[in-house]
Design a protein around this motif. Sequence first.
Motif, PDB file in Angstrom:
ATOM      1  N   LEU A 156       0.858  -1.191   0.000  1.00 23.97           N
ATOM      2  CA  LEU A 156       0.000   0.000   0.000  1.00 23.97           C
ATOM      3  C   LEU A 156       0.888   1.234   0.000  1.00 23.97           C
ATOM      4  O   LEU A 156       1.782   1.368   0.839  1.00 23.97           O
ATOM      5  N   SER A 157       0.666   2.125  -0.936  1.00 26.30           N
ATOM      6  CA  SER A 157       1.453   3.365  -0.997  1.00 26.30           C
ATOM      7  C   SER A 157       0.522   4.529  -1.321  1.00 26.30           C
ATOM      8  O   SER A 157      -0.535   4.358  -1.922  1.00 26.30           O
ATOM      9  N   SER A 158       0.942   5.716  -0.872  1.00 25.96           N
ATOM     10  CA  SER A 158       0.171   6.930  -1.159  1.00 25.96           C
ATOM     11  C   SER A 158       1.125   8.052  -1.517  1.00 25.96           C
ATOM     12  O   SER A 158       2.316   8.015  -1.162  1.00 25.96           O
ATOM     13  N   ASN A 159       0.597   9.036  -2.213  1.00 28.03           N
ATOM     14  CA  ASN A 159       1.444  10.140  -2.658  1.00 28.03           C
ATOM     15  C   ASN A 159       0.621  11.410  -2.728  1.00 28.03           C
ATOM     16  O   ASN A 159      -0.534  11.391  -3.164  1.00 28.03           O
TER      17      ASN A 159
ATOM     18  N   LEU B 240      -3.489   6.962  -4.278  1.00 28.99           N
ATOM     19  CA  LEU B 240      -3.480   5.778  -3.424  1.00 28.99           C
ATOM     20  C   LEU B 240      -3.312   4.561  -4.325  1.00 28.99           C
ATOM     21  O   LEU B 240      -4.052   4.401  -5.306  1.00 28.99           O
TER      22      LEU B 240
ATOM     23  N   ILE C  70      -2.300   0.193  -4.484  1.00 29.20           N
ATOM     24  CA  ILE C  70      -2.046  -1.098  -3.847  1.00 29.20           C
ATOM     25  C   ILE C  70      -1.554  -2.054  -4.934  1.00 29.20           C
ATOM     26  O   ILE C  70      -2.257  -2.305  -5.927  1.00 29.20           O
TER      27      ILE C  70
ATOM     28  N   TYR D 267      -4.080  13.579  -4.671  1.00 31.64           N
ATOM     29  CA  TYR D 267      -3.737  12.550  -3.682  1.00 31.64           C
ATOM     30  C   TYR D 267      -3.911  11.200  -4.367  1.00 31.64           C
ATOM     31  O   TYR D 267      -4.994  10.867  -4.851  1.00 31.64           O
TER      32      TYR D 267
ATOM     33  N   GLN E 218      -4.487  -2.081   6.530  1.00 24.73           N
ATOM     34  CA  GLN E 218      -3.231  -1.350   6.395  1.00 24.73           C
ATOM     35  C   GLN E 218      -3.528   0.145   6.424  1.00 24.73           C
ATOM     36  O   GLN E 218      -4.643   0.573   6.104  1.00 24.73           O
ATOM     37  N   LYS E 219      -2.531   0.923   6.802  1.00 29.06           N
ATOM     38  CA  LYS E 219      -2.701   2.372   6.902  1.00 29.06           C
ATOM     39  C   LYS E 219      -1.715   3.102   6.017  1.00 29.06           C
ATOM     40  O   LYS E 219      -0.576   2.663   5.833  1.00 29.06           O
ATOM     41  N   THR E 220      -2.190   4.228   5.484  1.00 31.01           N
ATOM     42  CA  THR E 220      -1.319   5.103   4.693  1.00 31.01           C
ATOM     43  C   THR E 220      -0.525   5.996   5.637  1.00 31.01           C
ATOM     44  O   THR E 220      -0.819   6.082   6.838  1.00 31.01           O
TER      45      THR E 220
ATOM     46  N   ALA F  72      -3.609   9.334   8.699  1.00 30.39           N
ATOM     47  CA  ALA F  72      -3.342   7.986   8.206  1.00 30.39           C
ATOM     48  C   ALA F  72      -4.675   7.300   7.928  1.00 30.39           C
ATOM     49  O   ALA F  72      -5.518   7.180   8.814  1.00 30.39           O
TER      50      ALA F  72
END
Length: 300
Positions: free
Chosen positions: A23-26, A42, A44, A40, A107-109, A97
Motif C-alpha cells: 500500500l502506498s500513497s502520494n 493511493l 495497492i 492525492y 493497512q494504513k497510509t 493515516a
Amino acid sequence: MYFKFLYTVILIFLSQILFGQTLSSNLSNTTLALGEVGEYKLKIDNLQGKNVVAAPKNELLPFHFEIVSDSISKEANRYYRLIKFQVFEEGEFKIPALEIKIGDQFQKTIPYEVEVINTAKKDDVINDIMKNKQVNLDVKDYWELYKFYILAALIALGIIFLIVYFVKYGRKSKDNPKILTNQTLKDLERLRKKNYIQSGNYRLYYVELIDITRDFLTKQYKIPANVLLTDDLIDYMKTSNIISEENEKTVEEIFQRGDLVKFAKTIPNSEMMENDFSGIKNMVIRSPKDVEAEQLRSMN
C-alpha cells in the motif's frame, strides 16, 4: 541456532515482498494556493484478486478538502485511486493515516500536512476584464425584476384590508339590532308552525316562547336574561333603564304568566296564547329603537 533464526527472518521478509500487498500513497504538493488543485494518489500492488474496502467516493479526505474528482481503478493485481481536491481556507490541514482493508487485513497510509496560502498580495491591483456598461431599463424590465415583490405586497395589503374589515364590520354585523330582530322573528315563526296553540300544548308553548325571549334579551339588550329568575330579571330591567317602559311591561306580564303556566297554577286559553305571542313579537320589532336610544345616551 543463530543461522536458523536468520533464515526464518529472511524467509518471512521475502514472503511479504513476494506475496504481501504493498500500500502506498502520494501527495502532489504539501503547499497549495487557495483554490489550487492538488492530487492525492493511493495505490495497492500485488493485490492477488483480494477485495479492497475504503471510504466511498468523495468521502476519503477530511471535510476541508473540496473534492474535484475521485477516480478508482481496480484490476486483479492492482488498485489505483486518484483524488483531485481544492482547499478554500488558509492554514494547515492534515490528511490523517487512512485505514484500508485489503482482504481480511487492515493497512494504513502515511499521514500528510497541507499548507494552504493566499498568494494574492495586499497591494495587488485587480483590473476588470472589461468596463461596466450602463443599461437603460424600461417599465417592462422593471416589472420583470420586481413583479414578485409587487405581487407579494399587494397580497399582503389585501390580507390586511380583509382583517381590518372583518374586525371593524364583520363582528358588528352579527350584533346589529336589526339582524338580531329578524333572526328572533324567524325563531318565533318556527314556534308558531309547531301548532302548540291549536293542540293545546300550552306548557311547552310558554317554555319555548320564554326561552326565545330570554335569548333575545341577552343578545339585543346585553342583559343576563338567560341566568336571572323572572323577578330578578324584572328588577334588573327597571333599574338599568336599558329597555323601554312598554317593552319592559310586555316582558314582565308574559314572563309572570309563563311561570304560572309552567307550575300549573293557571291554564291559558288559545286567545291569551295568541296575544302573548303577538306581544313578544311586537316587543322584538320595537327593540331596535331601545338600542339606538341607549347608544345615544352613552355617547352623551
